[in-house]
Scaffold this motif. Structure first.
Motif, short mmCIF file in Angstrom:
data_model
loop_
_atom_site.label_atom_id
_atom_site.label_comp_id
_atom_site.label_asym_id
_atom_site.label_seq_id
_atom_site.Cartn_x
_atom_site.Cartn_y
_atom_site.Cartn_z
N ILE A 155 32.00 -36.72 37.42
CA ILE A 155 33.06 -36.46 38.40
C ILE A 155 32.64 -37.05 39.75
O ILE A 155 31.47 -37.38 39.97
CB ILE A 155 33.35 -34.95 38.56
N ALA A 156 33.60 -37.16 40.65
CA ALA A 156 33.33 -37.72 41.98
C ALA A 156 32.76 -36.64 42.89
O ALA A 156 33.44 -35.66 43.21
CB ALA A 156 34.61 -38.29 42.57
N GLU A 184 20.27 -16.68 37.03
CA GLU A 184 20.90 -17.53 36.02
C GLU A 184 21.79 -18.58 36.71
O GLU A 184 22.57 -18.24 37.59
CB GLU A 184 21.77 -16.69 35.08
N VAL A 185 21.63 -19.81 36.28
CA VAL A 185 22.51 -20.90 36.73
C VAL A 185 23.21 -21.43 35.50
O VAL A 185 22.56 -21.85 34.54
CB VAL A 185 21.71 -22.03 37.41
N TYR A 186 24.54 -21.37 35.50
CA TYR A 186 25.24 -21.86 34.33
C TYR A 186 26.46 -22.70 34.72
O TYR A 186 27.01 -22.55 35.82
CB TYR A 186 25.64 -20.71 33.40
N ILE A 187 26.85 -23.58 33.81
CA ILE A 187 27.96 -24.50 34.03
C ILE A 187 29.00 -24.32 32.94
O ILE A 187 28.66 -24.30 31.75
CB ILE A 187 27.46 -25.97 34.05
N LYS A 188 30.26 -24.19 33.35
CA LYS A 188 31.37 -24.11 32.41
C LYS A 188 32.31 -25.28 32.64
O LYS A 188 32.54 -25.70 33.78
CB LYS A 188 32.13 -22.80 32.60
N ASN A 189 32.87 -25.77 31.56
CA ASN A 189 33.80 -26.90 31.63
C ASN A 189 35.22 -26.40 31.40
O ASN A 189 35.56 -25.94 30.32
CB ASN A 189 33.44 -27.94 30.58
N ILE A 194 35.22 -28.07 36.99
CA ILE A 194 33.90 -27.69 36.49
C ILE A 194 33.46 -26.46 37.27
O ILE A 194 33.66 -26.39 38.49
CB ILE A 194 32.88 -28.84 36.65
N VAL A 195 32.92 -25.48 36.60
CA VAL A 195 32.50 -24.23 37.24
C VAL A 195 30.99 -24.15 37.23
O VAL A 195 30.36 -24.32 36.18
CB VAL A 195 33.09 -23.00 36.53
N ILE A 196 30.40 -23.92 38.40
CA ILE A 196 28.95 -23.75 38.54
C ILE A 196 28.71 -22.37 39.13
O ILE A 196 29.31 -22.02 40.16
CB ILE A 196 28.35 -24.82 39.48
N ALA A 197 27.87 -21.59 38.49
CA ALA A 197 27.63 -20.23 38.99
C ALA A 197 26.13 -19.97 39.13
O ALA A 197 25.34 -20.43 38.32
CB ALA A 197 28.25 -19.20 38.05
N THR A 267 37.76 -31.95 38.52
CA THR A 267 37.14 -33.04 37.77
C THR A 267 37.87 -34.35 38.02
O THR A 267 38.55 -34.88 37.15
CB THR A 267 37.14 -32.71 36.26
N ARG A 268 37.72 -34.84 39.24
CA ARG A 268 38.31 -36.14 39.60
C ARG A 268 37.24 -37.21 39.50
O ARG A 268 36.06 -36.94 39.64
CB ARG A 268 38.85 -36.11 41.02
N ILE A 269 37.69 -38.43 39.32
CA ILE A 269 36.76 -39.57 39.37
C ILE A 269 37.35 -40.64 40.26
O ILE A 269 38.56 -40.66 40.52
CB ILE A 269 36.47 -40.15 37.96
N ILE A 270 36.49 -41.51 40.75
CA ILE A 270 36.93 -42.64 41.57
C ILE A 270 37.24 -43.79 40.62
O ILE A 270 36.36 -44.25 39.88
CB ILE A 270 35.84 -43.05 42.58
N GLU A 271 38.49 -44.20 40.61
CA GLU A 271 38.90 -45.28 39.70
C GLU A 271 38.19 -46.58 40.05
O GLU A 271 37.89 -46.86 41.21
CB GLU A 271 40.42 -45.48 39.78
#
Length: 298
Positions: A155-156, A184-189, A194-197, A267-271
């Protein structure tokens, strides 16, 4: 509300004069507030930069003493010298962190704080910085657990600034978590984000403070402040950085049970842009951690 239909000409003139005076006073107060804000911003900027110069000199002197000291063998002053040099270095890091935060806070207020967005693997960024602080957490006998639903997500983002946010959240968790605790550090899609906790089982905070903690200079309460030092600017900067990414950050907490800080980034990206390879040297990352963790005493 005044009914102008039943006013005499003289009363109407007086009423209009009062309104003109009110508008004039309001404009004057608004201009004074604006001038005060600009003066405050300029003052913070001057103080911050003026403090940074002597701090760099002190830091340089510490490094010079350390280099000279390394060449001395069987020195009877080794132990006390190392102790005092460590204290001096740690307090230099604390000042540097505060000064950098002041400078960035001013940049945000006047609109000069910018992101350098590139397409990056956000999972790798979070994992790398989390694993980098494991050793520091272990010094307080705190375990850090990293978990993710996905192995890669491009992602950007501005990786350095996201790294700074995660470091701030981790340092807060370490400050307010006792020995034997867990972070705890966890990532959800999710579909569009994107979720970071970052979750801990530390001292927690009252629910009524959850909105205020992202304000500048906010502190939870005096008893928790005595437990760990800090200015409270870090969470304000973290919120600003995440919002500049188009995301949001919020907290869940219960007093005596622990806290959880949750980040959501779209969840964006740079084209038409390649995936950037973010290479931060181990020395540079360790220095960042030392600065962010400077007010944690083990």
């Amino acid at each position: 509300m005044v009914n102008y239909e039943y006013l005499t000409k003289e009363q109407l003139i007086n009423e209009l004069k009062e309104k003109d005076k009110y508008i004039y006073d309001l404009k004057k107060a608004n201009e004074e507030a604006k001038n005060y804000a600009e003066l405050k911003t300029e003052l913070f900027s001057i103080i911050s930069h003026e403090l940074k110069t002597p701090l760099n000199i002190i830091f340089g002197a510490i490094q010079l003493i350390e280099n000279i000291h390394k060449e001395q063998e069987n020195c009877k002053y080794c132990r006390p010298l190392n102790k005092y040099l460590k204290t001096m270095r740690q307090n230099c890091y604390r000042l540097l962190r505060l000064i950098n935060n002041f400078i960035d806070m001013n940049k945000i207020e006047i609109g000069f704080f910018k992101l350098n967005l590139t397409n990056n693997d956000i999972v790798k960024t979070i994992e790398d910085i989390t694993l980098s602080v494991v050793e520091f957490a272990q010094a307080k006998q705190i375990n850090i657990i990293f978990d993710t639903e996905i192995e890669e997500k491009i992602i950007a983002t501005d990786s350095e600034k996201i790294e700074r946010v995660i470091l701030n959240l981790l340092s807060n968790s370490i400050k307010f978590t006792d020995s034997g605790g867990i972070i705890e550090v966890y990532i959800k899609n999710l579909e569009e984000s994107i979720v970071i906790a970052v979750k801990d089982n530390g001292s927690g905070m009252p629910e009524e403070m959850l909105e205020k903690i992202f304000d500048i200079f906010s502190q939870v309460d005096s008893s928790l402040r005595r437990q760990a030092e800090g200015s409270g600017i870090g969470l304000f900067l973290s919120k600003s950085i995440i919002e500049m990414h188009g995301g949001k950050i919020y907290a869940k907490s219960k007093l005596g049970i622990g806290s959880e800080f949750i980040i959501e980034i779209p969840t964006r990206i740079i084209e038409d842009s390649k995936v950037a390879e973010v290479a931060i040297s181990a020395e540079r990352r360790i220095e960042k951690i030392h600065i962010e963790f400077a007010d944690i005493y083990s």
